[in-house]
Design a protein around this motif. Structure first.
Motif, PDB file in Angstrom:
ATOM      1  N   VAL A  18      36.728  39.911  29.327  1.00 62.83           N
ATOM      2  CA  VAL A  18      36.991  38.937  30.394  1.00 62.83           C
ATOM      3  C   VAL A  18      36.638  39.483  31.767  1.00 62.83           C
ATOM      4  N   THR A  19      36.961  40.735  32.033  1.00 57.58           N
ATOM      5  CA  THR A  19      36.724  41.301  33.364  1.00 57.58           C
ATOM      6  C   THR A  19      35.366  41.969  33.501  1.00 57.58           C
ATOM      7  N   MET A  26      38.637  37.256  39.771  1.00 52.67           N
ATOM      8  CA  MET A  26      40.052  37.208  39.403  1.00 52.67           C
ATOM      9  C   MET A  26      40.714  36.085  40.199  1.00 52.67           C
ATOM     10  N   LEU A  27      41.177  35.052  39.492  1.00 48.91           N
ATOM     11  CA  LEU A  27      41.776  33.900  40.160  1.00 48.91           C
ATOM     12  C   LEU A  27      43.286  34.049  40.336  1.00 48.91           C
ATOM     13  N   VAL A  32      51.054  42.242  35.532  1.00 49.49           N
ATOM     14  CA  VAL A  32      50.183  43.316  35.053  1.00 49.49           C
ATOM     15  C   VAL A  32      49.736  44.173  36.234  1.00 49.49           C
ATOM     16  N   LEU A  33      49.483  45.444  35.945  1.00 45.85           N
ATOM     17  CA  LEU A  33      48.997  46.372  36.959  1.00 45.85           C
ATOM     18  C   LEU A  33      47.488  46.235  37.041  1.00 45.85           C
ATOM     19  N   LEU A  34      47.004  45.667  38.146  1.00 45.16           N
ATOM     20  CA  LEU A  34      45.568  45.453  38.300  1.00 45.16           C
ATOM     21  C   LEU A  34      44.882  46.760  38.665  1.00 45.16           C
ATOM     22  N   VAL A  99      40.682  34.644  34.902  1.00 48.05           N
ATOM     23  CA  VAL A  99      39.415  35.152  35.432  1.00 48.05           C
ATOM     24  C   VAL A  99      38.334  34.092  35.278  1.00 48.05           C
ATOM     25  N   ARG A 100      37.575  33.886  36.339  1.00 51.25           N
ATOM     26  CA  ARG A 100      36.479  32.906  36.302  1.00 51.25           C
ATOM     27  C   ARG A 100      35.151  33.618  36.040  1.00 51.25           C
TER      28      ARG A 100
END
Length: 311
Positions: A18-19, A26-27, A32-34, A99-100
């Motif tokens: 996804v990332t 990231m929308l 969660v720890l980014l 996530v877009r």
């Protein structure tokens, strides 16, 4: 708008997919720890440990929209619709990432959430696809989103997630194949439709390709699973590059010309000992007036008479 629902066991693999896309945005997120992929995945895993009996704690939903809705789907609007979808589906009080992606003509985003909520309880997946269809229709009507065209078309919204993805990959491969003459064109057109291509190398020889895999929204299918005509061998027969096409077209011409040249060369070599070295001295049909040659001929005849006839 359609929702593709899948569950899994690996947070790290899902987060990485996804990332890891180019220009992924990231929308929204919660709990969660980014940071790196490992840090995000570890955050999910800590909460997963609250209920280790859940074998598939990874919730992954792709929300995809029609290209006609692109102008109205700003990041803010897409986030609003996605969060409302989560609430209506009962996905609440838990960790998530939204996530877009920008790699296809269809605006879409990916929701990754923990099916083990903040209190260690399992978020129910009972009749989730049927419930999702109702929620999607409700959101389409509320925000004026585009419906699919035509009554006769296959209703992919009703298919199981993996089957639906397989159907989409199959259509994408057919479309790309019709408009491509080389592998580069083929893979580029698939990428525009959100389908990635991986080649399987032969074990012990990385220069030889044995197979092909198509990937969409994290779901993988071998070429032969999409259709027998989409195996690597069948596709490679149609997608040779220009240089390979020229070589293939030249080969029959060379093979036809070669046999014509060989007999001529053989005849030429056979004549060399008779004519190049004798210089016509023993050719009785070609009289010469050289006195030395006549004297040589007479000597040879006398020698034969002295030896007598052979027995």
């Amino acid at each position: 708008m359609i929702a593709k629902i899948v569950k899994g066991a690996s947070f790290k693999g899902c987060v990485q997919y996804v990332t890891g896309k180019d220009n992924a945005t990231m929308l929204a997120s919660d709990g969660v720890l980014l940071g790196s992929v490992s840090e995000i995945a570890d955050s999910f895993e800590y909460q997963r440990a609250l209920n280790p009996r859940v074998s598939k704690p990874v919730g992954h939903i792709a929300l995809s929209f029609k290209p006609e809705d692109k102008d109205k789907l700003t990041d803010e609007m897409m986030t609003k619709i996605a969060l409302e979808y989560m609430e209506l589906m009962g996905i609440r009080d838990t960790q998530f990432l939204l996530v877009r992606h920008h790699n296809t003509a269809n605006p879409h985003c990916h929701l990754v959430y923990n099916r083990v909520d903040n209190n260690g309880k399992t978020i129910s997946d009972k009749l989730e696809r049927r419930r999702s269809e109702k929620v999607v229709k409700q959101l389409k009507d509320k925000y004026g989103l585009t419906y699919s065209d035509g009554k006769g078309q296959t209703r992919t919204e009703r298919l199981h997630y993996t089957e639906r993805t397989k159907f989409e990959i199959q259509n994408a491969v057919k479309t790309a194949l019709q408009a491509s003459r080389t592998w580069q064109q083929f893979t580029d057109r698939l990428k525009q439709q959100g389908v990635e291509v991986e080649f399987k190398k032969r074990r012990g020889n990385n220069n030889v390709i044995d197979g092909i895999t198509f990937i969409k929204d994290g779901v993988r299918f071998k070429g032969s699973q999409i259709g027998r005509q989409f195996s690597y061998a069948k596709l490679n027969g149609r997608l040779a590059n220009d240089e390979q096409r020229q070589e293939v077209n030249r080969e029959p011409i060379n093979r036809n010309e070669q046999p014509k040249e060989e007999p001529v060369l053989e005849q030429h070599h056979d004549r060399e000992p008779s004519f190049d070295f004798s210089l016509g001295l023993f050719d009785t049909n070609n009289p010469v007036n050289d006195p030395a040659e006549e004297e040589f001929r007479r000597r040879m005849q006398r020698k034969k008479k002295k030896r007598g006839p052979r027995l």
